[in-house]
Design a protein around this motif. Sequence first.
Motif, short mmCIF file in Angstrom:
data_model
loop_
_atom_site.label_atom_id
_atom_site.label_comp_id
_atom_site.label_asym_id
_atom_site.label_seq_id
_atom_site.Cartn_x
_atom_site.Cartn_y
_atom_site.Cartn_z
N UNK A 29 0.84 -1.20 0.00
CA UNK A 29 0.00 0.00 0.00
C UNK A 29 0.88 1.26 0.00
N UNK A 30 1.91 1.26 0.84
CA UNK A 30 2.81 2.42 0.93
C UNK A 30 3.54 2.64 -0.39
N UNK A 62 -11.34 11.52 0.75
CA UNK A 62 -12.79 11.64 0.97
C UNK A 62 -13.56 10.62 0.16
N UNK A 63 -12.87 9.90 -0.73
CA UNK A 63 -13.57 8.95 -1.61
C UNK A 63 -13.16 7.51 -1.38
N UNK A 64 -13.14 6.75 -2.46
CA UNK A 64 -12.91 5.30 -2.34
C UNK A 64 -11.50 4.94 -1.88
N UNK A 65 -10.57 5.92 -1.93
CA UNK A 65 -9.20 5.63 -1.47
C UNK A 65 -9.01 5.95 0.01
N UNK A 66 -10.09 6.38 0.68
CA UNK A 66 -9.99 6.79 2.08
C UNK A 66 -9.21 5.77 2.90
N UNK A 67 -8.15 6.21 3.55
CA UNK A 67 -7.37 5.32 4.42
C UNK A 67 -6.40 6.15 5.26
N UNK A 68 -5.97 5.54 6.33
CA UNK A 68 -4.99 6.19 7.22
C UNK A 68 -3.71 6.52 6.45
N UNK A 69 -3.28 5.60 5.58
CA UNK A 69 -2.02 5.82 4.86
C UNK A 69 -2.12 7.00 3.89
N UNK A 70 -3.26 7.16 3.23
CA UNK A 70 -3.44 8.32 2.34
C UNK A 70 -3.45 9.60 3.16
N UNK A 71 -4.12 9.53 4.32
CA UNK A 71 -4.22 10.69 5.19
C UNK A 71 -2.84 11.15 5.66
N UNK A 72 -2.01 10.20 6.14
CA UNK A 72 -0.71 10.63 6.66
C UNK A 72 0.24 11.02 5.52
N UNK A 99 -7.00 0.13 -8.28
CA UNK A 99 -6.96 -1.22 -8.88
C UNK A 99 -5.73 -1.99 -8.39
N UNK A 100 -4.59 -1.31 -8.32
CA UNK A 100 -3.35 -1.97 -7.87
C UNK A 100 -3.47 -2.38 -6.40
N UNK A 101 -4.15 -1.54 -5.65
CA UNK A 101 -4.36 -1.82 -4.22
C UNK A 101 -5.25 -3.06 -4.05
N UNK A 102 -6.28 -3.16 -4.86
CA UNK A 102 -7.15 -4.33 -4.79
C UNK A 102 -6.32 -5.60 -5.04
N UNK A 103 -5.43 -5.52 -6.03
CA UNK A 103 -4.56 -6.68 -6.33
C UNK A 103 -3.70 -7.03 -5.12
N UNK A 104 -3.07 -6.02 -4.50
CA UNK A 104 -2.18 -6.29 -3.36
C UNK A 104 -2.95 -6.94 -2.21
N UNK A 105 -4.14 -6.46 -1.94
CA UNK A 105 -4.94 -7.04 -0.85
C UNK A 105 -5.42 -8.44 -1.23
N UNK A 121 -4.92 -0.27 13.18
CA UNK A 121 -3.68 -0.65 12.49
C UNK A 121 -3.33 0.31 11.36
N UNK A 122 -2.17 0.09 10.77
CA UNK A 122 -1.65 1.03 9.76
C UNK A 122 -2.46 0.98 8.46
N UNK A 123 -3.00 -0.18 8.11
CA UNK A 123 -3.74 -0.24 6.83
C UNK A 123 -5.23 0.03 7.02
N UNK A 124 -5.60 0.58 8.17
CA UNK A 124 -7.02 0.81 8.43
C UNK A 124 -7.65 1.68 7.34
N UNK A 125 -8.86 1.27 6.94
CA UNK A 125 -9.54 1.96 5.84
C UNK A 125 -10.96 1.43 5.71
N UNK A 126 -11.81 2.27 5.16
CA UNK A 126 -13.18 1.88 4.82
C UNK A 126 -13.20 0.68 3.88
N UNK A 127 -12.24 0.73 2.95
CA UNK A 127 -12.04 -0.28 1.93
C UNK A 127 -12.16 -1.72 2.49
#
Length: 479
Positions: A192-193, A223-233, A326-332, A363-369
Amino acid sequence: ATANIGVVGLAVMGSNLARNLASREGNTVAVYNRTYARTEELITEHPEAGFVASESIDDFVASLTKPRTAIIMVQAGKGTDAVIEQLVERFEPGDIIVDGGNANFHDTIEREKRIAPTGIHFVGTGISGGEEGALKGPSIMPGGSEESYETLGPILESIAAVAEGEPCVTHVGTDGAGHFVKMIHNGIEYADMQLIAEAYDLLRTVGGLEPAAIADVFTEWNKGYLESYLIEITAEVLRQVDAETGKPFVDIVLDQAGSKGTGVWTVQNALDLGVPVGGIAEAVFARAVSSKPAQREAVQKVVTSRPDVQKVDSSFADDVSKALYASKVVAYAQGFDAIIAGAEKYGWNINKDKIAKIWRGGCIIRAQFLNRIADAYDENPDIATLLEAPYFADAVAEGEAAWRRVVSTAALSGVPIPGFGAALSYYDSLAVPRLPAALVQGQRDFFGAHTYKRVDKEGTFHTLWSGDRTEIETEGSSH
Ligand code: NBP
């Protein structure tokens, strides 16, 4: 004895976890550290916690009510083994030893095996969220026996992060399951990072945006579908200005990324399990490449010109956000595949949707996702990959054209995108009806008589390459 829970090891993680425990109704927390000065410091600074402090391990054990439950938060490896030994000598059947450090799950399996005959429960527990998580509410991944969870569960639930009203803790599975899942969490975190870093690089190098402007883009994305702690920081890091030079902080940091090992473990174990986790592996390798200054300098010396950066329009940022998603979906998807394979190999009954849920907070990967992942596995726990779940299939299909534009633009512009590229290749590998693996099988049969299977009939075959090149049926396996 007055304490229902104890903590051994009072460096930053242990101290914070002990304070978190003490702040919850119903807990009385015993504390012990090898060097007493640390214990003294903690109890002096936090009288409100009402800690039961001991100078000796004997007094610490005596201060615990039965079944005695102690969480070890010391340096992983030898330190952990030393404390385990001290506790095993003093604990009784039914008591519970929790290792909350970053142990390798193989060690946890061994330790559990070694301790089980004593009747003492050994519970390897992944704790994610760093110092702040330990204090305010981490995501907790306990392994160990079902029985131990009856005592331990409510205590851990009381200190875990809460996501949508649910505590971020679940009994992951027996013995090393908790530390295994924590390891995969960290592997996904690496991916993710790296993906976010590639998105930044593209927006800057191709999109021509300055770090502060990219911070604004990320804040919007958050604010959208990428919402996550990592994007925020990431937005916060990009907005930071170096006080000394006035330059963007990101420009004064040496571009060589380090790692502590759990990402490497994820990839090593995925290789052993035969699970393709290219997105995670490329993230680990990307850090390794960054940390090879001699090779980077050598190539920079012989490279005389770099490609011109492609011209893009205002829709580029939107394309990058879709490629990132899309790349994030693959990694997860790859991370969860590794969990499924690990569960099968080590005999763990792991509930995938629960894992996604306990990663929503703390945790670090926390997200709505992660809700979407939980939904996918909740609807059908037997899907072959997250990429077939309707929600993700639609999301990837919707972003696919943008994903391809971004990957090709990066390649033409000379921007390294190991994460985006590996993710797209993985997706295409699954999506095409036929792979060149057929040719690889032919090559293997040619030089090593490794045999092959046919598309049109059952059986295992070998072509007599050095003879008359006729085909014979064999007993062997084509794998
Ligand atoms: P450290 O990993 O720095 O370990 C220091 C602690 O270990 C001190 O309490 C020290 O006692 C004790 N210790 C050592 Br070293 N050797 C010992 C021995 N032989 N016997 C008894 N105690 C010993 O502490 P930390 O940074 O708080 O981390 C604790 C655990 O949590 C580690 O496993 C770490 O990997 C993990 N961790 C997790 C996260 C996360 O986000 N989940 C973050 C950071 C760390 P002393 O005071 O007497 O030297």
